[in-house]
Design a protein around this motif. Structure first.
Motif, mmCIF file in Angstrom:
data_model
loop_
_atom_site.group_PDB
_atom_site.id
_atom_site.type_symbol
_atom_site.label_atom_id
_atom_site.label_comp_id
_atom_site.label_asym_id
_atom_site.label_seq_id
_atom_site.Cartn_x
_atom_site.Cartn_y
_atom_site.Cartn_z
ATOM 1 N N LEU A 164 1.352 -1.424 0.044
ATOM 2 C CA LEU A 164 -0.151 0.022 -0.040
ATOM 3 C C LEU A 164 0.850 1.001 0.093
ATOM 4 C CD1 LEU A 164 -1.891 -0.490 3.055
ATOM 5 C CD2 LEU A 164 -3.290 -1.074 0.253
ATOM 6 N N VAL A 165 0.519 2.066 -0.501
ATOM 7 C CA VAL A 165 0.340 3.343 -0.825
ATOM 8 C C VAL A 165 0.209 4.655 0.173
ATOM 9 C CG1 VAL A 165 0.958 5.339 -2.432
ATOM 10 C CG2 VAL A 165 2.584 3.078 -2.523
ATOM 11 N N PHE A 166 0.522 5.367 0.923
ATOM 12 C CA PHE A 166 -0.517 6.645 1.474
ATOM 13 C C PHE A 166 -0.093 7.833 1.387
ATOM 14 C CE2 PHE A 166 -0.113 2.891 4.286
ATOM 15 C CZ PHE A 166 -1.428 2.618 4.759
ATOM 16 N N ILE A 167 -0.981 8.402 0.284
ATOM 17 C CA ILE A 167 -0.533 9.741 -0.302
ATOM 18 C C ILE A 167 -1.145 10.975 0.506
ATOM 19 C CG2 ILE A 167 -0.696 9.508 -2.521
ATOM 20 C CD1 ILE A 167 1.359 10.697 -2.817
ATOM 21 N N ALA A 168 -0.697 12.168 0.612
ATOM 22 C CA ALA A 168 -1.769 12.944 0.573
ATOM 23 C C ALA A 168 -1.100 13.965 0.178
ATOM 24 C CB ALA A 168 -2.026 13.744 2.449
#
Ligand SMILES: *Cc1c(COP(=O)(O)O)cnc(C)c1O
Length: 386
Positions: free
Chosen positions: A200-204
């Motif tokens: 998973l990638v988390f990006i904001a």
């Protein structure tokens, strides 16, 4: 004892058993109401980990895809960018930016040191057309935690460039205030401090970054963050999400919230201090200063023995996996990962195993001195809490 593995590398990291169990729940359709409920529950719980009020978007991919997504969404071909290179992951950002034919300048910093915000300021004053500054928060290859807040501030004071930060090896293990510090795009992955398997990638992104992304004509498809933002509003994902990993994420967040984020960060700082004290007591040279050192990974640069010999010795004797050096530090250092599902108890065990490994390869150490130093750090910390 095949299942007894001591994985002390800076990712992937060990998975809590309850997270493993959460991931074997029955599959559900990703367009179902059940999935939307799951996704809707997760997004707000990721925000405190990033220190943001923005949606934290989730992509099914390894961390590098998150770095690439930041690049192709925020910048277009020919635009000028600065990449701060403090190690192998700064190099990776450079490679990505060059692949997309951005006009790339590098700010190279001696490996093992943190970047100085003044150097960033000086560059930006001379290069006011810089569109983005890419920086690695924790440079995993050297175990340096770059002063991201000061860097973001330096960028804000001198230019309109976006601040794009790779937080893959520290988000979830160290304080991060994306909004308050002025970080425009922040990226992390699942397999480091987030206590999940890879995938998973988390990006904001900040409002400033979203405005740039909306106006950016750079082609992108799977990594188009506008698609993810639109779907997230409906608690869904534009492409099939990694459902099982999201089950795991819910449990990982339960664990982090139960401990309390402040305590999670405190535990990481304590583990850092324990390892550094042990290294000092054993006269093992640390690659980074105390100030520049990351709370999630520590690098040691031995002069009196072969780092690779130590790594293979502890692997053979204890199934203890330590990381080696990357690129120009290959063979020069060994690295201990201490993030995510890792406690002071694990650190004491790791140091004790390390001492035996050092003894067996003929290094000149006194058994127990490292362990005792780490024990003293631990006791002092608990004393302070009383
Ligand atoms: C692990 C890591 C990545 C992501 O690597 P992947 O192998 O693509 O998951 C990116 N940046 C840093 C600093 C890392 O430590």
């Amino acid at each position: 004892m095949k299942e007894q593995q001591f994985l002390r590398i800076p990712g992937p990291t060990p998975i809590p058993p309850s997270v493993e169990r959460a991931m074997i729940q029955p599959m559900i359709g990703h367009r179902s109401g059940d999935f939307k409920q799951l996704y809707g529950r997760l997004i707000p719980r990721l925000q405190p980990v990033f220190g943001t009020r923005q949606d934290v978007l989730v992509l099914a991919a390894s961390g590098t895809a998150g770095l690439e997504a930041a690049a192709v969404n925020a910048v277009k071909e020919g635009e000028k960018v600065l990449v701060i290179v403090t190690g192998a992951f700064g190099e990776r950002f450079t490679d990505i930016c060059e692949t997309y034919r951005f006009n790339v300048d590098r700010l190279d910093v001696t490996w093992g040191e943190a970047v100085k915000p003044d150097a960033v300021k000086a560059y930006l004053k001379k290069n006011p057309d810089t569109r983005a500054v890419f920086v690695t928060y924790c440079e995993t290859s050297t175990a340096v935690l770059n002063p991201i807040e000061e860097i973001a501030q330096a960028v804000r004071e001198t230019s309109d460039a976006l601040v794009i930060a790779d937080g893959v090896s520290c988000i979830g293990g160290t304080e991060t205030e994306m909004d308050a510090w002025g970080i425009d795009i922040l990226i992390t992955g699942s397999q480091k401090a987030m206590m999940l398997p890879p995938g998973l990638v988390f990006i904001a992104a900040s409002d400033r970054a979203w405005a740039r992304i909306e106006a950016n004509s750079q082609p992108r498809f799977y990594l188009d963050l506008l698609k993810y933002r639109k779907s997230a509003q409906d608690h869904s994902s534009p492409f099939t999400p990694a459902v099982s990993l999201l089950y795991g994420l819910e449990e990982a967040l339960n664990i982090m919230e139960e401990e309390g984020l402040e305590n999670v960060y405190k535990r990481h700082r304590l583990m850092k201090t324990m390892i550094r004290a042990a290294a000092d007591a054993l006269q093992l040279p640390l690659l980074t200063s105390e100030e520049a050192g990351s709370p999630t990974v520590t690098a040691i640069r031995p002069t009196a023995f072969d780092a690779e010999a130590l790594r293979s010795e502890v692997k053979k004797t204890f199934s203890l996996t330590l990381a080696g050096g990357q690129k120009q530090l290959k063979g020069q250092i060994f690295r201990i990962g201490h993030m995510g599902y890792c406690s002071p108890a694990d650190i004491l065990q790791t140091i004790t195993m390390l001492e035996i490994g050092l003894d067996r390869i003929g290094a000149d150490i006194r058994l127990g001195t490292g362990t005792a130093a780490a024990q003293r750090v631990f006791l002092l910390e608990k004393g302070d809490n009383r």
